[in-house]
Design a protein around this motif. Structure first.
Motif, mmCIF file in Angstrom:
data_model
loop_
_atom_site.group_PDB
_atom_site.id
_atom_site.type_symbol
_atom_site.label_atom_id
_atom_site.label_comp_id
_atom_site.label_asym_id
_atom_site.label_seq_id
_atom_site.Cartn_x
_atom_site.Cartn_y
_atom_site.Cartn_z
ATOM 1 N N ASN A 363 0.818 -1.214 0.000
ATOM 2 C CA ASN A 363 0.000 0.000 0.000
ATOM 3 C C ASN A 363 0.854 1.267 0.000
ATOM 4 O OD1 ASN A 363 -2.399 -1.436 -0.006
ATOM 5 N ND2 ASN A 363 -2.618 -1.432 2.224
ATOM 6 N N SER A 364 2.088 1.142 0.491
ATOM 7 C CA SER A 364 3.007 2.289 0.498
ATOM 8 C C SER A 364 3.968 2.262 -0.687
ATOM 9 C CB SER A 364 3.808 2.297 1.810
ATOM 10 O OG SER A 364 2.951 2.474 2.906
ATOM 11 N N ARG A 365 3.760 1.310 -1.579
ATOM 12 C CA ARG A 365 4.583 1.164 -2.782
ATOM 13 C C ARG A 365 6.066 0.956 -2.440
ATOM 14 N NH1 ARG A 365 0.192 0.372 -4.060
ATOM 15 N NH2 ARG A 365 -1.029 1.269 -5.754
ATOM 16 N N VAL A 366 6.298 0.095 -1.442
ATOM 17 C CA VAL A 366 7.672 -0.248 -1.042
ATOM 18 C C VAL A 366 7.966 -1.655 -1.531
ATOM 19 C CG1 VAL A 366 9.253 -0.654 0.880
ATOM 20 C CG2 VAL A 366 7.639 1.265 0.971
ATOM 21 N N ASN A 367 9.029 -1.810 -2.298
ATOM 22 C CA ASN A 367 9.394 -3.109 -2.854
ATOM 23 C C ASN A 367 10.239 -3.908 -1.865
ATOM 24 O OD1 ASN A 367 9.452 -5.037 -5.009
ATOM 25 N ND2 ASN A 367 11.592 -4.472 -5.366
ATOM 26 N N ILE A 368 9.996 -5.224 -1.809
ATOM 27 C CA ILE A 368 10.746 -6.114 -0.918
ATOM 28 C C ILE A 368 11.818 -6.836 -1.725
ATOM 29 C CG2 ILE A 368 10.580 -8.141 0.567
ATOM 30 C CD1 ILE A 368 7.627 -7.367 1.057
ATOM 31 N N ASN A 369 13.056 -6.803 -1.219
ATOM 32 C CA ASN A 369 14.171 -7.467 -1.905
ATOM 33 C C ASN A 369 14.439 -8.883 -1.388
ATOM 34 O OD1 ASN A 369 14.805 -5.179 -3.521
ATOM 35 N ND2 ASN A 369 15.812 -4.252 -1.758
ATOM 36 N N MET A 370 14.384 -9.051 -0.061
ATOM 37 C CA MET A 370 14.648 -10.348 0.549
ATOM 38 C C MET A 370 13.769 -10.487 1.791
ATOM 39 S SD MET A 370 18.852 -10.340 0.316
ATOM 40 C CE MET A 370 19.114 -12.044 0.837
ATOM 41 N N ILE A 371 13.541 -11.738 2.217
ATOM 42 C CA ILE A 371 12.688 -12.011 3.374
ATOM 43 C C ILE A 371 13.356 -13.050 4.260
ATOM 44 C CG2 ILE A 371 10.421 -12.834 4.140
ATOM 45 C CD1 ILE A 371 9.398 -12.160 1.292
ATOM 46 N N SER A 372 13.248 -12.839 5.583
ATOM 47 C CA SER A 372 13.736 -13.821 6.549
ATOM 48 C C SER A 372 12.742 -13.896 7.697
ATOM 49 C CB SER A 372 15.116 -13.411 7.080
ATOM 50 O OG SER A 372 15.543 -14.266 8.119
ATOM 51 N N THR A 373 12.497 -15.091 8.244
ATOM 52 C CA THR A 373 11.523 -15.236 9.319
ATOM 53 C C THR A 373 12.055 -16.119 10.445
ATOM 54 O OG1 THR A 373 10.462 -17.192 8.362
ATOM 55 C CG2 THR A 373 9.607 -15.045 7.683
ATOM 56 N N SER A 374 11.487 -15.923 11.641
ATOM 57 C CA SER A 374 11.671 -16.845 12.765
ATOM 58 C C SER A 374 10.317 -16.935 13.461
ATOM 59 C CB SER A 374 12.742 -16.324 13.731
ATOM 60 O OG SER A 374 12.239 -15.246 14.508
ATOM 61 N N GLU A 375 10.257 -17.625 14.608
ATOM 62 C CA GLU A 375 8.979 -17.785 15.306
ATOM 63 C C GLU A 375 8.389 -16.453 15.740
ATOM 64 O OE1 GLU A 375 9.666 -20.552 18.508
ATOM 65 O OE2 GLU A 375 8.499 -22.069 17.463
ATOM 66 N N ILE A 376 9.250 -15.492 16.110
ATOM 67 C CA ILE A 376 8.714 -14.230 16.628
ATOM 68 C C ILE A 376 9.212 -13.020 15.823
ATOM 69 C CG2 ILE A 376 8.489 -15.162 18.957
ATOM 70 C CD1 ILE A 376 10.939 -13.438 19.743
ATOM 71 N N ARG A 377 9.667 -13.258 14.599
ATOM 72 C CA ARG A 377 10.203 -12.134 13.812
ATOM 73 C C ARG A 377 9.984 -12.357 12.324
ATOM 74 N NH1 ARG A 377 14.715 -12.131 10.903
ATOM 75 N NH2 ARG A 377 15.497 -14.010 11.938
ATOM 76 N N ILE A 378 9.705 -11.262 11.609
ATOM 77 C CA ILE A 378 9.751 -11.258 10.145
ATOM 78 C C ILE A 378 10.612 -10.069 9.746
ATOM 79 C CG2 ILE A 378 8.449 -11.061 7.991
ATOM 80 C CD1 ILE A 378 6.008 -12.097 9.521
ATOM 81 N N THR A 379 11.614 -10.313 8.929
ATOM 82 C CA THR A 379 12.519 -9.258 8.463
ATOM 83 C C THR A 379 12.492 -9.203 6.947
ATOM 84 O OG1 THR A 379 14.008 -9.526 10.355
ATOM 85 C CG2 THR A 379 14.918 -8.455 8.414
ATOM 86 N N VAL A 380 12.406 -7.992 6.408
ATOM 87 C CA VAL A 380 12.489 -7.811 4.959
ATOM 88 C C VAL A 380 13.597 -6.814 4.654
ATOM 89 C CG1 VAL A 380 10.069 -8.341 4.549
ATOM 90 C CG2 VAL A 380 10.749 -5.970 4.946
ATOM 91 N N LEU A 381 14.170 -6.951 3.485
ATOM 92 C CA LEU A 381 15.177 -6.021 2.998
ATOM 93 C C LEU A 381 14.517 -5.102 1.982
ATOM 94 C CD1 LEU A 381 18.299 -5.705 3.465
ATOM 95 C CD2 LEU A 381 18.596 -6.780 1.240
ATOM 96 N N VAL A 382 14.654 -3.787 2.192
ATOM 97 C CA VAL A 382 14.057 -2.808 1.284
ATOM 98 C C VAL A 382 15.111 -1.776 0.899
ATOM 99 C CG1 VAL A 382 11.783 -3.103 2.339
ATOM 100 C CG2 VAL A 382 13.281 -1.274 3.160
ATOM 101 N N ASP A 383 14.783 -0.930 -0.071
ATOM 102 C CA ASP A 383 15.705 0.145 -0.434
ATOM 103 C C ASP A 383 15.832 1.117 0.734
ATOM 104 O OD1 ASP A 383 15.985 -0.979 -2.905
ATOM 105 O OD2 ASP A 383 14.615 0.393 -3.928
ATOM 106 N N GLU A 384 17.048 1.590 0.965
ATOM 107 C CA GLU A 384 17.299 2.470 2.113
ATOM 108 C C GLU A 384 16.444 3.738 2.049
ATOM 109 O OE1 GLU A 384 21.127 4.319 4.569
ATOM 110 O OE2 GLU A 384 21.395 3.559 2.521
#
Length: 402
Positions: A363-384
């Motif tokens: 909805n904010s037009r932010v592209n995701i480059n990479m994704i990583s997850t754990s049981e209590i975390r979701i991390t994405v890589l985006v443009d700085e």
């Protein structure tokens, strides 16, 4: 009651703030408690010392950097002792040698092995406030070492653990742990309680309120922490084991711009290739975070991963030196990326968290480059360039709707 209090650099940045901290510590002392104070260097002292060192020698040895940087904390503790004495309260300043805070030998990022308590206990028994340098240890060669930026938190937790302190209070320039950085996300909320696991994830992912190793140590030795402001009387945030209550779906959102992406292209698609690449980096103390591997094609595959920006040049140097052995055809990198993470113990029992995060970013037009997850975390890589927009969007998508 024995209380360990740690104050960051902004809390002791000038004369007025030094006396403010002195008075806060004296309140507990006059209430009959034993008080141990851990201090960081004043204000921007550490940054200024690093700049001075780089001006003299851009390739300065880490041993000499540690010798230089630890002078900042010695200034803080000695001035604090003087301030308390000026207020007619007995106080003594001690450095890592005088306490004897034994550490590993890795300059710039040492870890504690053990901490002696005799000297501190002697001074406490003499009814003095004991003020200890944070951020530093002593290795087996009797060289001074540093624990890495933010290491004063770890000093405080280590002392609280070995002294069996009743309280360990971490004072900073914010009133506690927030759902996001309040300087970036204006409607961030202060949390009353957060678990060790959630705080550890947030600290590791860019939330600068606590040093991640201090949280690891607090969890290991069950040291309950309170994060408070040195400038107000607000209650702060308690960091402890999981509370038996209904958890928020997401506790916090963190961003880390100290990130770079490396791609190794055209490596052999066979068992052991990834191990050899990451083992080579690990042997050179390069930590790798998010990893993405492509599907094999024509006997080759590509692997992308992130490292701290500070480690980028060294990582590229190592990979290029071993390019043939690692069967790498091409190496590319991108410095203009940032990690965005959502953390919460409530995620374990609630499906659809990732979808909600991705929807907020879409909805904010932010592209995701990479994704990583754990049981209590979701991390994405985006443009700085998108990180602040992304952080606000995800925070609004989770925190403001709960």
């Amino acid at each position: 009651m024995l209380i360990v209090k740690k104050f960051g650099g902004s809390s002791v940045a000038n004369k007025e703030r030094i006396f403010n901290v002195a008075r806060r510590c004296i309140e507990d002392y006059k209430a009959g408690h034993d008080v141990v104070v851990v201090l960081s260097a004043m204000g921007d002292t550490t940054d200024n010392l690093i700049e001075m060192a780089h001006d003299i020698n851009p390739a300065a040895k880490k041993r000499e950097l540690d010798m230089l940087l630890t002078t900042g904390e010695q200034v803080s503790v000695s001035l604090m002792a003087m301030a308390m004495q000026a207020l007619d309260v007995p106080a003594v300043s001690l450095n890592a040698f005088q306490v004897m805070m034994h550490s590993t030998s890795r300059y710039g990022n040492a870890r504690f092995k053990r901490v002696d308590t005799e000297r501190i206990q002697h001074e406490l028994d003499s009814r003095k406030i004991v003020i200890v340098t944070g951020f530093q240890g002593v290795n087996k060669y009797d060289d001074i070492t540093t624990l890495g930026r933010g290491g004063s938190d770890t000093t405080a937790v280590a002392l609280a653990s070995v002294l069996h302190a009743d309280k360990c209070e971490i004072y900073t320039d914010v009133e506690g742990v927030y759902t996001a950085d309040p300087r970036v996300v204006k409607n961030a909320r202060k949390l009353d309680v957060i678990t060790y696991d959630e705080m550890l994830e947030l600290a590791s992912l860019g939330a600068k309120v606590l040093h991640n190793r201090s949280v690891e140590m607090a969890k290991k030795y069950n040291v309950e922490l309170v994060v408070r402001s040195s400038l107000t009387e607000a209650e702060g945030t308690v960091v402890k084991e999981a509370a038996k209550m209904e958890k928020l779906l997401v506790t916090g959102v963190a961003a880390d711009a100290n990130t770079a992406r490396i791609s190794v292209i055209g490596v052999e698609d066979k068992p052991g290739t990834a191990f050899v690449i990451f083992n080579t980096l690990a042997k050179n103390n390069i930590n790798v975070d998010i990893i993405l591997q492509s599907v094999g094609r024509e006997g080759t595959k590509d692997i992308s991963f992130t490292v701290a920006s500070d480690d980028l040049d060294r990582a590229l140097e190592i990979l290029n030196e071993n390019k043939e052995r690692l069967t790498i055809q091409e190496i590319t990198c991108n410095k203009n990326v940032a990690k965005l993470s959502v953390v919460g113990a409530g995620m374990m029992s609630n499906p659809g968290v990732a979808a909600k995060m991705f929807e907020s970013l879409y909805n904010s037009r932010v592209n995701i480059n990479m994704i990583s997850t754990s049981e209590i975390r979701i991390t994405v890589l985006v443009d700085e360039k998108d990180i602040e927009k992304a952080m606000n969007a995800v925070h609004d998508g989770f925190i403001m709707t709960e």
